[in-house]
Write an enzyme that holds these catalytic residues in place. Structure first.
Site, mmCIF file in Angstrom:
data_model
loop_
_atom_site.group_PDB
_atom_site.id
_atom_site.type_symbol
_atom_site.label_atom_id
_atom_site.label_comp_id
_atom_site.label_asym_id
_atom_site.label_seq_id
_atom_site.Cartn_x
_atom_site.Cartn_y
_atom_site.Cartn_z
ATOM 1 N N HIS A 37 0.819 -1.216 0.000
ATOM 2 C CA HIS A 37 0.000 0.000 0.000
ATOM 3 C C HIS A 37 0.856 1.271 0.000
ATOM 4 C CE1 HIS A 37 0.432 -0.020 4.531
ATOM 5 N NE2 HIS A 37 0.443 1.286 4.325
ATOM 6 N N ASP A 41 -0.151 -7.607 1.683
ATOM 7 C CA ASP A 41 0.365 -6.232 1.670
ATOM 8 C C ASP A 41 1.895 -6.249 1.671
ATOM 9 O OD1 ASP A 41 0.491 -3.491 1.778
ATOM 10 O OD2 ASP A 41 0.012 -3.341 3.921
ATOM 11 N N SER A 44 4.482 2.759 7.879
ATOM 12 C CA SER A 44 4.131 1.689 6.950
ATOM 13 C C SER A 44 5.333 1.252 6.122
ATOM 14 C CB SER A 44 3.024 2.143 6.008
ATOM 15 O OG SER A 44 1.773 1.955 6.583
#
Length: 606
Positions: free
Chosen positions: A405, A452, A549
């Site tokens: 992502h 992911d 992230s």
């Protein structure tokens, strides 16, 4: 970065059965507010696992692990790990530059023991007999009634096997050689006076096997003993039954039934090792962190048997291998040499040494610890058109792992920043490298955050194997190949430049300790998919946040660090009862190795 003070005691007191309703809003490590996994009510599992002090529950046993399951064990040198199973290598794939010429049952000489075993694995037409260039007088073993004898290479005499050191693994090897794949039913001994045969030598030979060999020639033969009428001589009864196991028995993967009390004792009773691969504890032997029991003689013998190598780190006198006297024949040294030549992989080693003042308390900041320069050498920053919103993990060569992502398949948008400590400052130890390609997992779902994970290949501007300019502040983290290398309760490290308490921006790299948490499917319900891992605390005192992230969750054992997780998503930041969710890197080992090359990320299972 939301790295709040970690209350480890609180974690242990709470346990793993939280079933409160989650908040309606979720956030990820990045600023992708329109890609939130759906909210659900947590579920609770009421079924209890099978109670056993040593064996694990049915979840592990249902996977039917054997000695060919590389999620639990290293593959032998003539096999490689593919999708969790050890499969045969081609002979030319055996490691070069090591090993002695070896003979086989077809009386031919091969380059090495590994090559003979590769031919055996692929075709089943030959077996190893001995190490030598001249193969006309091979090793021979046989079973007369239930009595075992061997004739060593270049010897004329037949030697019986001594009974005092005779054990079930050796019996399994003998029976397997005689086409009984379930091995031995029992091993015992008889007095020499009961054997009415004068063709044998007046000395017997001791033997030690693991039970995985296909012939006694692969076992260690040692110490001849003079025979008298009272000398115990080895006998074996092979397992031929094909019946259901009783409630008091353990059902081996190969269908053999053994006494349940013989599981998890470091002894390969099943002949396929399935009785030693799902163990919470060991009755005897050494307990590996991957819940495998190995025999005491496998500890400190120069060959790593545990996935994270702890069997070779101990220096306990009780666990140290006692060298067998008067070795007559052994392939142990050959195995060590072959393993050594399989891979020159070096990863997960940091040269950082924490600086401490005598008597000074370690400084802790709200939101975690400020990292020292070079403390997290695999941490990289992804420059997205001038902004750093995500991190990544350097895994060697030109490759970086990150969250799917975080990126788009447009390499021209990104630069990889190496050696970054302060995101606002660029100095001589900071490098910025253009991106060659971005590989997003083909099954990534931006709605649920399944799969992911993404790979970034940097441009090799320095034209070197490492792809980066030599720098004391950069090192590759190891990629785990097994989902059993680390487990719930293990302490690991998270790091990044994400938001702090109050969503305050952070410009200097932060880090904190958290623990892997089990039973996250009970917390997040159907939002928690295979390939995800939970880590943090139930009280939300330590967590990752926006800007973290793609960064690392790194677990270390025996001084070697593995990127166990990639920061993925969570319930806002630091919400009690909802630990952060990470992409479980080991689950994607095959996908990663397909793109970067297996030799770059695998040590022995290559």
């Amino acid at each position: 970065m939301q790295l709040l003070v970690f209350h480890i005691l609180y974690f242990f007191l709470l346990g793993c059965g939280i079933t409160e309703n989650p908040p309606d809003e979720m956030s990820t490590g990045g600023d992708l507010t329109n890609t939130k996994p759906p909210t659900t009510h947590a579920t609770q599992t009421t079924a209890k696992p099978q109670e056993d002090k040593y064996l694990q529950n049915d979840e592990c046993l249902s996977k039917k692990f054997t000695y060919k399951s590389c999620q639990k064990v290293f593959c032998p040198p003539w096999m490689r790990c593919i999708n969790g199973d050890c499969v045969c290598k081609l002979p030319y794939q055996c490691p070069k530059g090591g090993g002695s010429p070896a003979c086989s049952t077809d009386l031919k000489s091969y380059k090495s023991y590994c090559q003979v075993k590769s031919f055996e694995c692929l075709r089943g037409t030959v077996k190893f007999t001995h190490s030598a260039e001249e193969c006309s007088n091979p090793f021979v073993s046989a079973l007369d009634s239930e009595t075992v004898w061997v004739k060593m290479a270049k010897h004329k005499e037949k030697h019986l096997i001594c009974g005092d050191t005779w054990e079930i693994p050796a019996g399994n090897t003998v029976c397997r050689e005689k086409k009984h794949q379930k091995g031995a039913k029992e091993v015992s001994s008889v007095s020499y006076s009961d054997i009415n045969n004068l063709e044998y030598s007046n000395e017997c030979i001791n033997v030690h096997c693991t039970g995985l060999e296909t012939t006694l020639a692969e076992c260690t033969l040692y110490k001849k003993e003079e025979i008298n009428n009272n000398t115990k001589i080895a006998t074996v009864t092979c397992y031929t039954e094909n019946t259901e196991c009783s409630a008091d028995e353990f059902s081996c993967v190969n269908g053999k039934c053994i006494d349940r009390n013989k599981t998890c004792d470091g002894v390969n009773d099943c002949a396929d090792l399935s009785d030693e691969l799902c163990c919470k504890a060991c009755r005897k032997g050494f307990h590996c962190r991957s819940d495998v029991c190995i025999p005491p003689e496998a500890v400190w013998d120069g060959i790593e048997d545990c996935l994270t190598g702890e069997d070779e780190q101990t220096n306990s006198d009780e666990e140290k291998l006692q060298v067998k006297e008067n070795i007559l024949s052994s392939i142990v040294e050959e195995t060590k040499l072959t393993r050594k030549n399989i891979s020159d992989l070096t990863c997960g080693i940091s040269t950082f040494r924490e600086r401490k003042s005598p008597g000074a308390r370690k400084k802790r900041l709200l939101g975690g610890n400020v990292a020292e320069r070079g403390q997290i050498p695999w941490q990289i920053a992804i420059d997205d058109e001038g902004e750093i919103n995500c991190g990544g993990i350097y895994i060697g060569g030109c490759w970086v792992l990150t969250a799917a992502h975080c990126v788009r398949p447009k390499p021209q948008l990104y630069r990889i920043k190496i050696g970054v400590w302060n995101a606002l400052k660029v100095d001589k130890d900071t490098d910025s490298i253009a991106v060659e390609q971005v590989i997003i997992h083909p099954d990534f779902n931006p709605t649920t955050y399944q799969n992911d994970i993404a790979l970034i290949q940097m441009k090799n501007i320095y034209h070197t194997k490492e792809c980066v300019n030599p720098n004391k502040y950069i090192a590759a983290a190891c990629v785990p190949w097994s989902e059993y290398q680390f487990k719930p309760g293990d302490k690991c490290v998270i790091s990044g430049w994400g938001r702090a308490k109050g969503y305050e921006r952070v410009y200097v790299l932060n880090w904190a300790h958290i623990q892997i948490i089990k039973n996250c499917s009970e917390i997040y319900g159907h939002r928690y998919y295979k390939g995800m891992e939970c880590a943090g605390t139930y009280d939300g005192s330590v967590d990752t946040c926006q800007g973290d992230s793609g960064g690392p969750l790194v677990c270390t054992h025996n001084g070697v660090s593995y990127v166990w997780g990639i920061v993925s998503w969570g319930e806002k930041c630091g919400v009690a009862n909802y630990p952060g969710v990470y992409t479980k890197v080991a689950h994607y080992y095959e996908w990663i190795s397909h793109h970067v090359g297996r030799a770059r990320i695998s040590k022995y299972n290559v």
